[in-house]
Design a protein around this motif. Sequence first.
Motif, PDB file in Angstrom:
ATOM      1  N   UNK A 463      80.383  14.528-104.345  1.00  0.00           N
ATOM      2  CA  UNK A 463      79.467  15.142-105.300  1.00  0.00           C
ATOM      3  C   UNK A 463      78.619  14.053-105.952  1.00  0.00           C
ATOM      4  N   UNK A 464      77.304  14.203-105.948  1.00  0.00           N
ATOM      5  CA  UNK A 464      76.563  15.285-105.303  1.00  0.00           C
ATOM      6  C   UNK A 464      76.505  15.085-103.786  1.00  0.00           C
ATOM      7  N   UNK A 465      76.183  16.143-103.078  1.00  0.00           N
ATOM      8  CA  UNK A 465      76.063  16.103-101.623  1.00  0.00           C
ATOM      9  C   UNK A 465      75.207  17.283-101.182  1.00  0.00           C
ATOM     10  N   UNK A 466      73.995  17.013-100.699  1.00  0.00           N
ATOM     11  CA  UNK A 466      73.342  15.733-100.389  1.00  0.00           C
ATOM     12  C   UNK A 466      73.054  14.911-101.656  1.00  0.00           C
ATOM     13  N   UNK A 467      72.766  13.613-101.455  1.00  0.00           N
ATOM     14  CA  UNK A 467      72.499  12.717-102.577  1.00  0.00           C
ATOM     15  C   UNK A 467      71.424  11.714-102.173  1.00  0.00           C
ATOM     16  N   UNK A 468      70.848  11.077-103.190  1.00  0.00           N
ATOM     17  CA  UNK A 468      69.760  10.133-102.936  1.00  0.00           C
ATOM     18  C   UNK A 468      70.162   8.690-103.218  1.00  0.00           C
ATOM     19  N   UNK A 469      70.932   8.446-104.271  1.00  0.00           N
ATOM     20  CA  UNK A 469      71.259   7.072-104.668  1.00  0.00           C
ATOM     21  C   UNK A 469      72.757   6.769-104.576  1.00  0.00           C
ATOM     22  N   UNK A 470      73.594   7.658-105.077  1.00  0.00           N
ATOM     23  CA  UNK A 470      75.037   7.427-105.028  1.00  0.00           C
ATOM     24  C   UNK A 470      75.756   8.761-105.032  1.00  0.00           C
ATOM     25  N   UNK A 471      76.979   8.743-104.484  1.00  0.00           N
ATOM     26  CA  UNK A 471      77.820   9.929-104.492  1.00  0.00           C
ATOM     27  C   UNK A 471      79.252   9.521-104.795  1.00  0.00           C
ATOM     28  N   UNK A 472      80.033  10.438-105.366  1.00  0.00           N
ATOM     29  CA  UNK A 472      81.404  10.133-105.768  1.00  0.00           C
ATOM     30  C   UNK A 472      82.374  11.040-105.022  1.00  0.00           C
ATOM     31  N   UNK A 473      83.508  10.470-104.627  1.00  0.00           N
ATOM     32  CA  UNK A 473      84.566  11.212-103.961  1.00  0.00           C
ATOM     33  C   UNK A 473      85.884  10.938-104.678  1.00  0.00           C
ATOM     34  N   UNK A 474      86.809  11.877-104.550  1.00  0.00           N
ATOM     35  CA  UNK A 474      88.130  11.724-105.162  1.00  0.00           C
ATOM     36  C   UNK A 474      89.189  11.602-104.082  1.00  0.00           C
ATOM     37  N   UNK A 475      89.992  10.548-104.171  1.00  0.00           N
ATOM     38  CA  UNK A 475      91.097  10.295-103.251  1.00  0.00           C
ATOM     39  C   UNK A 475      92.391  10.658-103.962  1.00  0.00           C
ATOM     40  N   UNK A 476      93.255  11.415-103.294  1.00  0.00           N
ATOM     41  CA  UNK A 476      94.548  11.763-103.872  1.00  0.00           C
ATOM     42  C   UNK A 476      95.661  11.323-102.936  1.00  0.00           C
ATOM     43  N   UNK A 477      96.632  10.554-103.468  1.00  0.00           N
ATOM     44  CA  UNK A 477      97.774  10.066-102.700  1.00  0.00           C
ATOM     45  C   UNK A 477      99.066  10.552-103.340  1.00  0.00           C
ATOM     46  N   UNK A 478      99.985  11.029-102.499  1.00  0.00           N
ATOM     47  CA  UNK A 478     101.277  11.480-103.003  1.00  0.00           C
ATOM     48  C   UNK A 478     102.150  10.300-103.405  1.00  0.00           C
ATOM     49  N   UNK A 479     102.015   9.179-102.689  1.00  0.00           N
ATOM     50  CA  UNK A 479     102.828   7.998-102.953  1.00  0.00           C
ATOM     51  C   UNK A 479     101.933   6.769-103.004  1.00  0.00           C
ATOM     52  N   UNK A 480     102.363   5.775-103.750  1.00  0.00           N
ATOM     53  CA  UNK A 480     101.620   4.521-103.801  1.00  0.00           C
ATOM     54  C   UNK A 480     101.674   3.838-102.438  1.00  0.00           C
TER      55      UNK A 480
END
Length: 542
Positions: A463-480
């Motif tokens: 988000x955002x998507x599509x984007x022009x300059x930058x976009x952000x995503x979220x990573x989720x991990x169950x374990x380190x």
Amino acid sequence: MRIATAFLLLTLVAGPALGQTAGDCTTGTAQNELDVNNVFARVFNTGSLFFGNATVSGDGYLVPQNTGRSPIFASGLWVGGLVGGTVRTAAARYDNFEFWPGPLGEDGRPVNPDDCSAYDRIYRVSRADIDDYENGGTPTADLAEWPVGLGAPTVDADGEPVEATSLDQTIDLEAGERPEINDADQALWWIMNDVGGDHESSGSQPLGIEVRVLAYAYDRPGYETSTFYDFGVTYRGDASVEDAYVGFFSDPDLGDPSDDYVGSDPARGLAFAYNADNSDNGGLNGGYGTPPPAVGYDILRSPEGPNDEPLGATSVTYFKNKFGAPTSDPSTKEGYYNHLRGLWKDGTPITVGGDGYMTGGDVTRYVFPADPPAFWSEFNVDGAGTSNLPGDRRFLISSGPVTLEPGEEQTFTVGILWALGNSNLDSVTALKALSDAIQADFDPSTAGEDGAPQTGFALAKAFPNPFAERTMLTVELAEAGHATVEVFDVLGRRVGVLLDGPVPAGAHSVTWTPEARLPSGVYLVRLRAGGATAATPVVLQR
């Protein structure tokens, strides 16, 4: 984005003995279309895809759909195996249809062996149809009559599968039941069998199978030019089917069919067609011009082999539009079955070099597996740069063998992909990059034992998507643990590393700010951690 599990089930249940007596049904006339993204795909309940009824002029599969240009003339499902040591096949090829509408009864015959017309229907639902109903609208006829009793995939209000209690059972929308369409934006569903009539064209006895089909498409970045197909096959017999194979036949006709080449990628489970030069002009609906695209069939789910690993595409064979030659189209049960096994139709092994027929080279089950123009591709058939004469090609991608026992289930899914690069060969590269992106979504390593997404492991949509300059995503991990988040272009080249190192358990944000040198287009962001993979496409619009 992770696509919900899609599958082809081959299920054997107790039923009649070795013989299945053919019925006297007429060929189905139902047809319907996928058209939610940039593909128009017309399907039929005869075992054939994109060819049938009045759709016989290369107008059943169009990409981009508003251009009228077609990469595929005809396609179809092939199933074959040995019952009591005898070859049996059910194979749709052009108008040689070997499937009829409807289910099989407990006796292994159609519910009404003389009239299958009650089931001559293809249902269509979309995410928009479901949303409209949930917002107070009137359900479409296909949504309201979704045939749970025939096996159309359905979940209850808690997301659990709904079990059928009668053939005429339909969906209970008011109770919260909904069609299960793999999180797709549009889906088609139908049921057919291979016992409704004689297999006159091949000379085979019916296998005794009923087939439930879910065809679907996604209207989202990265999937605009792809369609997907699940086939649920139930074998109604009490004897093992030995050395069974499932395959997909294609007559690609990539624009102008007279200048086509074919190839395979065993590692990706991919069979494809591309143009022999950089200009495609002519054909029934006009060529693609310059540059021409590539089209491929990608095996995304497959039965497990002896080592408990998915078999994938165990062979890719091809044949030519050349009547009577051993390298031409098969027309008998033996010919179909030999191709399913990775042989020429006369049983001759494929050998490396030339056109693959009796060349004296090493035996293989994959035609032209090299990246063109390397050896052995159709661009280079002798290691010295000699090319095959291009022409009208057909191919078959298949998976097997498996021994099918009563009650056993197997899985199989195929996607049809289309990609356009900067040249005929660059389109092949783009097609393989698209295959990688889609296979990452279908990768079972991101799922638990029940096929559901692995709890606590996810790469959320950008988000955002599509984007022009930058976009952000979220990573989720169950374990380190160690995690990497990388970005790839459509050619499969890594163009960015967003994360590479130890990461605590939980949710974390990553941001991609593309370098100025990167052009607008579709990119793939891929997460790897703990042996699992997730990926999502992002669209850069400068």
